[in-house]
Design a protein around this motif. Structure first.
Motif, PDB file in Angstrom:
ATOM      1  N   ASP A 174      -6.903  11.064  30.886  1.00  0.00           N
ATOM      2  CA  ASP A 174      -5.452  10.731  30.985  1.00  0.00           C
ATOM      3  C   ASP A 174      -4.510  11.942  31.531  1.00  0.00           C
ATOM      4  N   TYR A 209       2.452  10.845  29.172  1.00  0.00           N
ATOM      5  CA  TYR A 209       2.356   9.300  29.543  1.00  0.00           C
ATOM      6  C   TYR A 209       3.685   8.726  30.037  1.00  0.00           C
ATOM      7  N   GLU A 231      -5.442  14.616  23.390  1.00  0.00           N
ATOM      8  CA  GLU A 231      -6.845  14.154  23.359  1.00  0.00           C
ATOM      9  C   GLU A 231      -7.713  15.495  23.240  1.00  0.00           C
ATOM     10  N   ASN A 267      -0.300  13.846  25.858  1.00  0.00           N
ATOM     11  CA  ASN A 267      -1.684  13.753  25.536  1.00  0.00           C
ATOM     12  C   ASN A 267      -2.153  14.593  24.602  1.00  0.00           C
ATOM     13  N   THR A 300      -2.658   6.050  19.671  1.00  0.00           N
ATOM     14  CA  THR A 300      -2.602   5.668  21.106  1.00  0.00           C
ATOM     15  C   THR A 300      -1.237   5.686  21.710  1.00  0.00           C
TER      16      THR A 300
END
Length: 433
Positions: free
Chosen positions: A424, A428, A238, A236, A208
Motif C-alpha cells: 500500500d 492513504y 504495516e 501506513n 485498517t
C-alpha cells in the motif's frame, strides 16, 4: 452520577453540564472511580456523539492549566502521532517546520508498549534535557522557534486519571475517548495549527484505513469546533518507518534524513506533514507547494542547522549532528539471517515493536527504564527480494538472553513468498473536515 450512567447506558446523549459534572467530580475525588469506570464502559458500548466528544474535550482541558502562547509572534504549530514502530518523524519535522519561521512549542510523551516515545529518543542524545522550566521552554521558543518538553503535571490532569482508569477497565480502545484524550492535550498546549499523523496497520492502534479515518475525522471535528486549524494525515504502519527501531538508532537515522540522506519513507512523510502545516499556516496555496518548500529547507541544510540549535538549547553540545558515534551504542550485534529465498510480503510490525521493547528500547509499564543504545536495524523491507543467508536485520543488544528472545520474535515476524506483493501507499489520504 447514577442518573448520568443510566442515561448513557440507555443510549442517551449527555449535556455539557453533565459531562463537566462527572469530569470535575472525578478529578476532585467527589465521584468514586467505580462509577466513572461504569460510565466509561457505557461510553465504550454506546459511543459519544460528535458534540458530546467536544464537550468531553472541553471539560478535560478545563481540568487544569493551559499553555498560553498568544504573546509569541507568528503561527504556533503542533503535531501528534497516534504511535508506531520506528516513528521518528518529530525529530525531523519539528526543526524542519521551525526553519520555515513557524513556532514549534511541543509537549511530547514517553513510549509505552510497542510504540516509541519522542522524549526517550531525544534523551538518548548526550546532555539533552526535556525537563525544562516553563521559563526555559518559552525562552527557547522565542530565541530559536522550537522546544520539545514533557507534559507538565498540571496540563489536563483529567486525562491522566481517566486514562489510568481506562487502562484497567478494558475501555482504552474507544474511539471517542481516544480522540478526546489526544485533542485535550494538543488544544491545552496552545497551538494555532495542529497536524495529526494517524497511523494504521499491523504496527498501529488502528488496524485498517477505515478505523483510522473514523478517528481522524473525530479529532479534526473536535479541533475545528474549538476554533483551531486542524488536518489529519492517515499513514501506513504495516512495516517500521525507516530501517531503525530503538532510541539512539532512530536519532541517527533522523539526522541522516536532515542531512539530505536517509530512508525515503521518513523523508516522504515528513515532507507531507510539513506541507500540511505550511498550508494551514497560510505559507502556501496547496500541499504540492508545501512539500516542495519543505524539500528545499531540507536540501539547503536549514532544517539540519535548526536541529543543531535545538539540541544545543536543550543541553547538548550539538556534536551528534557531525558525529553520530557520540550517541550511545549497545555492546553486542546479532544477525537475523533469512532461511529461505523470496520477497518480503508481510511484517508483523507490532511484534517487531515488542521485540525492541524486550531488548530495552521501550517500556512495558510506566516507570520502566529505557536502554538508549539497543534496538533493531533492518536491512530489508516489504517488497525486497531476499536470498537464503542474507541478513534481514541486525539486533543491537546489551544482554544476550534478551537478544535471543527478540531474535525468536523477529524470526516469526517477517514473511517471505516467491511472488512479490504490491504494498500500500505510505500516505492513504488527508482529512481536513
Amino acid at each position: 452520577m447514577y442518573d448520568i450512567i443510566l442515561k448513557k447506558r440507555n443510549g442517551g446523549a449527555l449535556t455539557r453540564q453533565e459531562i463537566q459534572f462527572w469530569v470535575n467530580g472525578f478529578v476532585q475525588d467527589t465521584i468514586p472511580d467505580y462509577q466513572v469506570a461504569a460510565l466509561l464502559m457505557a461510553v465504550f458500548f454506546q459511543g459519544l456523539t460528535p458534540q458530546e466528544t467536544v464537550y468531553l474535550t472541553e471539560a478535560m482541558i478545563d481540568s487544569g492549566e493551559k499553555l498560553d502562547l498568544t504573546h509569541l509572534p507568528g503561527t504556533k504549530a503542533d503535531k501528534h502521532s497516534t504511535g508506531g514502530v520506528g516513528d521518528k518523524t518529530t525529530l525531523v519535522l519539528a526543526p524542519l517546520v521551525a526553519s520555515a519561521g513557524i513556532t514549534m512549542a511541543k509537549m511530547s510523551g514517553r513510549g509505552l508498549g510497542h510504540t516509541g516515545g519522542t522524549l526517550d529518543k531525544l534523551e538518548s542524545i548526550p546532555g539533552f534535557h526535556t525537563d525544562l522550566s516553563p521559563e526555559q521552554f518559552i525562552g527557547n521558543v522565542k530565541n530559536i522557534g522550537i522546544s520539545v518538553v514533557g507534559q507538565t503535571s498540571n496540563l489536563v490532569p483529567a486525562d491522566k486519571k481517566i486514562y489510568a482508569l481506562r487502562d484497567v477497565s478494558a475501555t482504552v480502545d474507544s474511539v471517542p475517548l481516544i480522540a478526546a484524550s489526544v485533542m485535550s492535550k494538543k488544544l491545552a498546549a496552545g497551538a494555532d495549527v495542529i497536524v495529526l499523523d494517524v497511523k494504521c496497520g499491523s504496527g498501529a492502534f488502528m488496524k485498517t484505513p477505515a478505523q483510522a479515518e473514523h478517528l481522524a475525522r473525530m479529532m479534526v471535528n473536535i479541533g475545528r469546533n474549538m476554533g483551531k486549524k486542524v488536518a489529519a494525515v492517515i499513514s501506513n504502519m504495516e512495516q517500521p518507518l525507516g530501517y531503525a527501531v530503538g532510541n539512539a538508532l532512530e536519532v541517527k537515522e533522523a539526522i541522516h534524513v536532515l542531512q539530505g540522506k536517509g530512508p525515503k519513507d521518513i523523508r516522504e512523510i515528513c515532507l507531507y506533514l510539513a506541507g500540511e502545516i505550511f498550508l494551514l499556516a497560510g505559507k502556501v496555496d496547496n500541499i504540492h507547494q508545501g512539500k516542495t518548500m519543505a524539500g528545499e529547507l531540507l536540501d539547503q541544510g536549514l532544517a539540519l542547522r535548526k536541529f543543531r540549535e535545538f539540541v544545543q538549547a536543550q543541553g547538548s553540545n550539538g556534536g551528534v549532528v557531525d558525529d553520530d558515534k557520540l550517541l550511545p551504542e549497545a555492546k553486542y550485534r546479532f544477525s537475523l539471517v533469512s532461511e529461505q529465498d523470496g520477497f518480503i510480503t508481510k511484517m508483523e510490525t507490532e511484534a517487531i515493536g515488542r521485540a525492541a521493547m524486550i531488548l530495552g528500547a521501550g517500556r512495558e509499564k510506566m516507570g520502566d527504564l529505557v536502554d538508549p543504545g539497543v534496538g533493531i536495524v533492518f536491512y530489508k523491507k516489504m517488497g525486497d527480494w531476499v536470498n537464503k543467508g542474507d541478513t534481514l536485520a541486525m539486533i543491537h543488544a546489551n544482554e544476550e538472553d534478551k537478544a535471543d528472545k527478540a531474535k525468536n520474535i523477529l524470526a516469526q515476524s517477517i514473511f517471505l513468498d516467491k511472488e512479490q506483493k504490491q504494498g500500500d501507499a505510505l500516505i492513504y489520504g488527508v482529512i481536513t473536515s
